[in-house]
Write a protein that holds these residues in place. Structure first.
Motif, short mmCIF file in Angstrom:
data_model
loop_
_atom_site.label_atom_id
_atom_site.label_comp_id
_atom_site.label_asym_id
_atom_site.label_seq_id
_atom_site.Cartn_x
_atom_site.Cartn_y
_atom_site.Cartn_z
N GLY A 191 41.17 37.57 32.42
CA GLY A 191 41.98 36.37 32.28
C GLY A 191 43.43 36.52 32.70
N ARG A 192 43.81 37.67 33.22
CA ARG A 192 45.20 37.89 33.64
C ARG A 192 45.34 37.62 35.13
NH1 ARG A 192 48.81 40.67 30.61
NH2 ARG A 192 49.82 41.35 32.53
N ASP A 193 46.50 37.09 35.52
CA ASP A 193 46.79 36.87 36.94
C ASP A 193 47.32 38.14 37.60
OD1 ASP A 193 46.02 34.20 36.78
OD2 ASP A 193 48.03 33.55 36.16
N ASP A 194 48.14 38.89 36.86
CA ASP A 194 48.67 40.15 37.38
C ASP A 194 47.96 41.31 36.69
OD1 ASP A 194 49.84 39.33 34.97
OD2 ASP A 194 51.48 40.79 35.20
N TYR A 195 47.75 42.39 37.46
CA TYR A 195 46.99 43.53 36.94
C TYR A 195 47.87 44.42 36.07
CZ TYR A 195 44.01 47.65 36.78
OH TYR A 195 43.24 48.71 36.35
N LYS A 196 47.33 44.80 34.93
CA LYS A 196 48.03 45.72 34.03
C LYS A 196 47.26 47.04 34.00
CE LYS A 196 50.04 44.44 30.23
NZ LYS A 196 50.34 43.98 28.85
#
Length: 307
Positions: A136-141
């Motif tokens: 559900g994240r737009d940027d990768y962590k």
């Protein structure tokens, strides 16, 4: 009815596991035994059962384990705890830090089951954890899963390995090929030697068998294939023999003479107990002064194996 299969050491264990997962009781479940658990001469066979809710019954829906109000790290820890239960691994999962990256440490009674050979199992667990944290994240962590400081110790080992191989490559004037490594470990080798004078590194091969090659600036033959890191000990032994004179049969500098004639350099002389060399008396063997040469070789440093 939709049946779900469960396994256990015994039928009772498999049924108990299935009922708990489906949130059913024996009264509102249809249970079919597929195979009885039994012990064999070597190992054992697990019990297998199928369980489905009876007509008109529906299992109680378990609450969603990943809560919307939990952080990425907390959701990932919760996922790993469930994963270890499925894998029958006794482990404690701790969220160490959560900022630009999620850091999770695992403490286990059997660290080998969590780490695997060269960290392969730990890397697989980390990949799954990364997928969960980034749902559900737009940027990768980035997510890092460690087990009792394995990654820190492994990095120290690889740094020392890189230094040893750099020296070895320059001394032999040959390319040295490391064993296949994952991208993370290859980056450690590249980084360790990025500012090392006298060598450069490159990656060759295709995943999952991609490996690092250490190339010295004083390369003797650019067309020669790289030496596998595991063959270095053979190179060391060859160098030691050369340091002794290069002739294993003796009779030359640094060697010894196998001649049966007495009184010659490198052989044995016969002496009687009185100090003479009369063969009629009792004899003892005494080495001549120049029997052993002096070895001043260089043992070198050993080691094993940019994105």
């Amino acid at each position: 009815m939709k049946y779900t299969e469960f396994t256990g050491k015994t039928v009772e264990e498999a049924v108990e596991k299935g009922l708990a997962e489906l949130s059913l009781t024996k009264e509102n479940a249809d249970i079919r035994v597929l195979e009885e658990g039994k012990k064999k001469l070597f190992g054992s066979v697990k019990a297998r059962v199928e369980i489905a809710p009876l007509d008109g019954e529906s299992p109680v829906q378990a609450p969603i384990s990943v809560s919307a109000n939990k952080t990425d790290g907390e959701r990932t820890v919760e996922f790993l705890e469930g994963l270890f239960k499925l894998l029958n691994i006794t482990a404690c999962t701790e969220l160490v830090a959560e900022g630009e990256k999620v850091e999770i440490n695992v403490t286990a009674s059997n660290t080998t089951a969590v780490i695997g050979k060269h960290g392969t199992t730990l890397d697989a667990i980390q990949t799954l954890a990364g997928a969960v944290a980034n749902t559900g994240r737009d940027d990768y962590k980035r997510v890092v899963v460690d087990c009792e400081n394995y990654r820190e110790n492994r990095e120290a080992t690889l740094n020392k390995l890189a230094d040893n191989l750099a020296q070895k490559a320059m001394r032999l004037q040959k390319k040295i090929q490391l064993e296949p490594m994952n991208p993370y470990e290859r980056r450690i080798i590249h980084s360790a030697l990025s500012e090392y004078e006298g060598v450069k590194t490159t990656s060759e091969g295709k995943e999952p068998n991609r490996y690092v090659v250490v190339i010295p600036d004083n390369l003797e033959d650019p067309t020669a294939p790289a030496i596998p890191a595991r063959s270095e000990r053979r190179e060391d032994r060859r160098e030691h023999r050369n340091g002794r004179g290069g002739n294993r049969n003796g009779g030359r500098s640094g060697g010894y003479n196998r001649s049966k004639n007495t009184g010659k350099s490198g052989g044995f002389k016969k002496y009687n107990r009185d100090g003479g060399n009369n063969a009629s008396g009792g004899t003892t063997l005494k080495t001549s002064n120049d029997f052993f040469g002096i070895f001043l070789g260089n043992s070198g440093n050993t080691g094993d194996d940019k994105e």
